[in-house]
Motif scaffolding. Structure first.
Motif, PDB file in Angstrom:
ATOM      1  N   ALA A 165       7.735   6.737  -3.367  1.00 40.19           N
ATOM      2  CA  ALA A 165       8.125   6.645  -1.961  1.00 40.19           C
ATOM      3  C   ALA A 165       7.431   7.718  -1.134  1.00 40.19           C
ATOM      4  CB  ALA A 165       9.646   6.771  -1.834  1.00 40.19           C
ATOM      5  N   ASP A 166       7.322   8.924  -1.678  1.00 39.65           N
ATOM      6  CA  ASP A 166       6.656  10.013  -0.959  1.00 39.65           C
ATOM      7  C   ASP A 166       5.167   9.718  -0.780  1.00 39.65           C
ATOM      8  OD1 ASP A 166       9.042  11.362  -0.799  1.00 39.65           O
ATOM      9  OD2 ASP A 166       8.595  12.769  -2.432  1.00 39.65           O
ATOM     10  N   ALA A 167       4.526   9.171  -1.823  1.00 45.15           N
ATOM     11  CA  ALA A 167       3.102   8.834  -1.740  1.00 45.15           C
ATOM     12  C   ALA A 167       2.859   7.761  -0.682  1.00 45.15           C
ATOM     13  CB  ALA A 167       2.585   8.380  -3.098  1.00 45.15           C
ATOM     14  N   GLU A 168       3.746   6.765  -0.624  1.00 46.93           N
ATOM     15  CA  GLU A 168       3.593   5.708   0.365  1.00 46.93           C
ATOM     16  C   GLU A 168       3.754   6.258   1.784  1.00 46.93           C
ATOM     17  OE1 GLU A 168       5.988   2.294  -0.429  1.00 46.93           O
ATOM     18  OE2 GLU A 168       4.554   1.581  -1.946  1.00 46.93           O
ATOM     19  N   LYS A 169       4.650   7.200   1.962  1.00 46.37           N
ATOM     20  CA  LYS A 169       4.827   7.809   3.288  1.00 46.37           C
ATOM     21  C   LYS A 169       3.576   8.587   3.687  1.00 46.37           C
ATOM     22  CE  LYS A 169       9.879   8.111   3.086  1.00 46.37           C
ATOM     23  NZ  LYS A 169      11.057   8.992   2.946  1.00 46.37           N
ATOM     24  N   ARG A 170       2.942   9.258   2.734  1.00 47.48           N
ATOM     25  CA  ARG A 170       1.711   9.997   3.044  1.00 47.48           C
ATOM     26  C   ARG A 170       0.575   9.041   3.431  1.00 47.48           C
ATOM     27  NH1 ARG A 170       3.468  13.093  -1.491  1.00 47.48           N
ATOM     28  NH2 ARG A 170       2.014  12.011  -2.875  1.00 47.48           N
ATOM     29  N   VAL A 171       0.455   7.943   2.705  1.00 45.87           N
ATOM     30  CA  VAL A 171      -0.592   6.973   3.028  1.00 45.87           C
ATOM     31  C   VAL A 171      -0.314   6.324   4.383  1.00 45.87           C
ATOM     32  CG1 VAL A 171      -1.684   4.802   2.337  1.00 45.87           C
ATOM     33  CG2 VAL A 171      -1.159   6.524   0.611  1.00 45.87           C
ATOM     34  N   ASN A 172       0.948   6.027   4.653  1.00 43.33           N
ATOM     35  CA  ASN A 172       1.300   5.465   5.953  1.00 43.33           C
ATOM     36  C   ASN A 172       0.943   6.430   7.082  1.00 43.33           C
ATOM     37  OD1 ASN A 172       2.743   3.380   7.622  1.00 43.33           O
ATOM     38  ND2 ASN A 172       4.035   5.144   8.086  1.00 43.33           N
ATOM     39  N   GLN A 173       1.195   7.720   6.866  1.00 48.49           N
ATOM     40  CA  GLN A 173       0.858   8.720   7.889  1.00 48.49           C
ATOM     41  C   GLN A 173      -0.651   8.816   8.066  1.00 48.49           C
ATOM     42  OE1 GLN A 173       3.109  10.429   9.912  1.00 48.49           O
ATOM     43  NE2 GLN A 173       1.161  10.825  10.985  1.00 48.49           N
ATOM     44  N   PHE A 174      -1.408   8.701   6.970  1.00 44.07           N
ATOM     45  CA  PHE A 174      -2.873   8.705   7.036  1.00 44.07           C
ATOM     46  C   PHE A 174      -3.352   7.538   7.900  1.00 44.07           C
ATOM     47  CE2 PHE A 174      -7.026   7.394   5.333  1.00 44.07           C
ATOM     48  CZ  PHE A 174      -7.719   8.590   5.379  1.00 44.07           C
ATOM     49  N   PHE A 175      -2.773   6.349   7.683  1.00 41.65           N
ATOM     50  CA  PHE A 175      -3.119   5.178   8.484  1.00 41.65           C
ATOM     51  C   PHE A 175      -2.746   5.397   9.944  1.00 41.65           C
ATOM     52  CE2 PHE A 175      -2.080   1.048  10.344  1.00 41.65           C
ATOM     53  CZ  PHE A 175      -3.186   0.276   9.999  1.00 41.65           C
ATOM     54  N   LYS A 176      -1.576   5.997  10.159  1.00 39.56           N
ATOM     55  CA  LYS A 176      -1.104   6.242  11.525  1.00 39.56           C
ATOM     56  C   LYS A 176      -2.005   7.222  12.248  1.00 39.56           C
ATOM     57  CE  LYS A 176       3.330   6.758  13.909  1.00 39.56           C
ATOM     58  NZ  LYS A 176       4.796   6.956  13.707  1.00 39.56           N
ATOM     59  N   ASP A 177      -2.523   8.218  11.530  1.00 39.11           N
ATOM     60  CA  ASP A 177      -3.449   9.174  12.133  1.00 39.11           C
ATOM     61  C   ASP A 177      -4.745   8.487  12.566  1.00 39.11           C
ATOM     62  OD1 ASP A 177      -1.640  11.214  11.708  1.00 39.11           O
ATOM     63  OD2 ASP A 177      -2.595  11.928   9.865  1.00 39.11           O
ATOM     64  N   LEU A 178      -5.149   7.443  11.815  1.00 41.03           N
ATOM     65  CA  LEU A 178      -6.377   6.717  12.137  1.00 41.03           C
ATOM     66  C   LEU A 178      -6.190   5.730  13.285  1.00 41.03           C
ATOM     67  CD1 LEU A 178      -7.790   5.807   8.587  1.00 41.03           C
ATOM     68  CD2 LEU A 178      -8.814   7.391  10.227  1.00 41.03           C
ATOM     69  N   THR A 179      -5.020   5.102  13.326  1.00 38.90           N
ATOM     70  CA  THR A 179      -4.839   3.961  14.230  1.00 38.90           C
ATOM     71  C   THR A 179      -3.789   4.163  15.318  1.00 38.90           C
ATOM     72  OG1 THR A 179      -3.109   2.944  12.864  1.00 38.90           O
ATOM     73  CG2 THR A 179      -5.424   2.444  12.295  1.00 38.90           C
ATOM     74  N   GLY A 180      -2.905   5.132  15.116  1.00 37.83           N
ATOM     75  CA  GLY A 180      -1.829   5.331  16.078  1.00 37.83           C
ATOM     76  C   GLY A 180      -0.620   4.445  15.829  1.00 37.83           C
ATOM     77  N   ARG A 181      -0.623   3.702  14.713  1.00 39.53           N
ATOM     78  CA  ARG A 181       0.516   2.833  14.402  1.00 39.53           C
ATOM     79  C   ARG A 181       0.812   2.876  12.904  1.00 39.53           C
ATOM     80  NH1 ARG A 181      -4.002  -0.421  14.722  1.00 39.53           N
ATOM     81  NH2 ARG A 181      -4.258  -1.970  13.068  1.00 39.53           N
ATOM     82  N   ASP A 182       1.991   2.429  12.525  1.00 38.08           N
ATOM     83  CA  ASP A 182       2.349   2.370  11.111  1.00 38.08           C
ATOM     84  C   ASP A 182       1.583   1.252  10.419  1.00 38.08           C
ATOM     85  OD1 ASP A 182       4.418   4.409  10.866  1.00 38.08           O
ATOM     86  OD2 ASP A 182       5.652   3.117  12.153  1.00 38.08           O
ATOM     87  N   HIS A 183       1.325   1.447   9.127  1.00 37.90           N
ATOM     88  CA  HIS A 183       0.718   0.386   8.336  1.00 37.90           C
ATOM     89  C   HIS A 183       1.765  -0.728   8.163  1.00 37.90           C
ATOM     90  CE1 HIS A 183      -1.001  -1.779   4.958  1.00 37.90           C
ATOM     91  NE2 HIS A 183      -2.139  -1.121   5.145  1.00 37.90           N
ATOM     92  N   PRO A 184       1.426  -1.986   8.482  1.00 42.89           N
ATOM     93  CA  PRO A 184       2.454  -3.040   8.478  1.00 42.89           C
ATOM     94  C   PRO A 184       3.123  -3.251   7.135  1.00 42.89           C
ATOM     95  CG  PRO A 184       0.227  -3.964   8.690  1.00 42.89           C
ATOM     96  CD  PRO A 184       0.113  -2.492   8.897  1.00 42.89           C
ATOM     97  N   TRP A 185       2.374  -3.152   6.028  1.00 43.13           N
ATOM     98  CA  TRP A 185       2.972  -3.366   4.709  1.00 43.13           C
ATOM     99  C   TRP A 185       3.803  -2.162   4.287  1.00 43.13           C
ATOM    100  CZ3 TRP A 185      -2.132  -5.375   2.066  1.00 43.13           C
ATOM    101  CH2 TRP A 185      -2.440  -6.622   2.608  1.00 43.13           C
ATOM    102  N   LEU A 186       3.242  -0.976   4.475  1.00 42.95           N
ATOM    103  CA  LEU A 186       3.958   0.232   4.063  1.00 42.95           C
ATOM    104  C   LEU A 186       5.177   0.479   4.938  1.00 42.95           C
ATOM    105  CD1 LEU A 186       0.944   2.592   3.277  1.00 42.95           C
ATOM    106  CD2 LEU A 186       2.436   1.416   1.647  1.00 42.95           C
ATOM    107  N   GLU A 187       5.095   0.076   6.189  1.00 39.48           N
ATOM    108  CA  GLU A 187       6.251   0.209   7.074  1.00 39.48           C
ATOM    109  C   GLU A 187       7.424  -0.613   6.533  1.00 39.48           C
ATOM    110  OE1 GLU A 187       7.245  -0.025  11.852  1.00 39.48           O
ATOM    111  OE2 GLU A 187       5.725  -1.374  11.018  1.00 39.48           O
TER     112      GLU A 187
END
Length: 241
Positions: free
Chosen positions: A141-163
């Motif tokens: 769960a922690d790893a998925e939150k980090r990847v979601n934040q990485f995506f959010k830093d790139l795009t400004g939005r949450d990753h749809p699957w990880l969200e």
């Protein structure tokens, strides 16, 4: 359903098609593992089995198994043997399939509907059900939150699957095992893949979302070559560790 002992040692019988060897590795390797399980369940006679991939929009199984596979999902699609329907109420007779498979779908089902989802898989299959996807562990769960934040830093939005993973929470393995035991089903379970490798590779696969990288053929080619190297050199570790 019959009991089954999975053999993950030695050379797998399923080969990854060349056209898939430079794709996102963790996605390819998950489907590769599922294809190998199906091959072993069918004792190498996959063509003699009636198989459905539930929630399989984008399924790699037809290519992996070089065989026609029924695919059920909600989006409109032009797949051969495609069934457009909800996995919670499949328009399929009881015991219609020898093997029902679902890959990276269980965690996208709202928690209140997960038991119903598994019941439907069990209902339509007369021999085996294969469920592949992440289960809850704090480190996952922690790893998925980090990847979601990485995506959010790139795009400004949450990753749809990880969200969805985060909103629905990852499935809890003990609840699934309890459901299967209460209904009298035998089961085998195992982990596969490195979480650290998943996090790194997933972040790498997201980098081309950046417009500058997406237009850089040299960088894209480097990522493609890294994907191919990981799949060809390290993918087998899923079966031999």
């Amino acid at each position: 359903m019959a009991s089954f002992t999975l053999n993950l040692s030695g050379q797998p019988s399923v080969k990854i098609p060349t056209k898939l060897q430079d794709k996102e590795p963790t996605f390819v390797l998950r489907y590769w593992m599922v294809a190998e399980i199906i091959s072993q369940l069918a004792q190498g006679e996959v063509r003699n089995k009636n198989i459905i991939d539930v929630g399989g929009n984008g399924s790699l199984l037809p290519d992996m198994l070089n065989n026609k596979i029924d695919i059920l999902d909600l989006p409109d699609n032009s797949y051969e043997n495609y069934i457009q329907a909800s996995a919670l109420k499949m328009p399929i007779k009881d015991n219609e399939y020898d093997i029902a498979v679902t890959c990276d779908v269980y965690e996208h089902i709202p928690e209140k509907d997960r038991e119903k989802f598994v019941d439907e898989l069990l209902r339509v299959s007369k021999e085996y059900v294969v469920i592949c996807g992440p289960m809850y562990k704090k480190e996952s769960a922690d790893a998925e939150k980090r990847v979601n934040q990485f995506f959010k830093d790139l795009t400004g939005r949450d990753h749809p699957w990880l969200e969805e993973h985060i909103d629905y929470t990852l499935p809890k393995e003990p609840l699934l095992i309890k459901q299967l035991k209460e209904k009298g089903y035998n089961h085998v379970q195992f982990d596969h893949g490195s979480l650290a490798a998943w996090e790194l590779i997933t972040k790498l696969s997201l980098i081309p979302i950046d417009r500058g990288v997406a237009d850089d053929n040299e960088t894209l080619d480097a990522i493609s070559q890294l994907n191919k190297l990981y799949i060809k050199e390290l993918g087998l570790k899923d079966f031999t560790d």
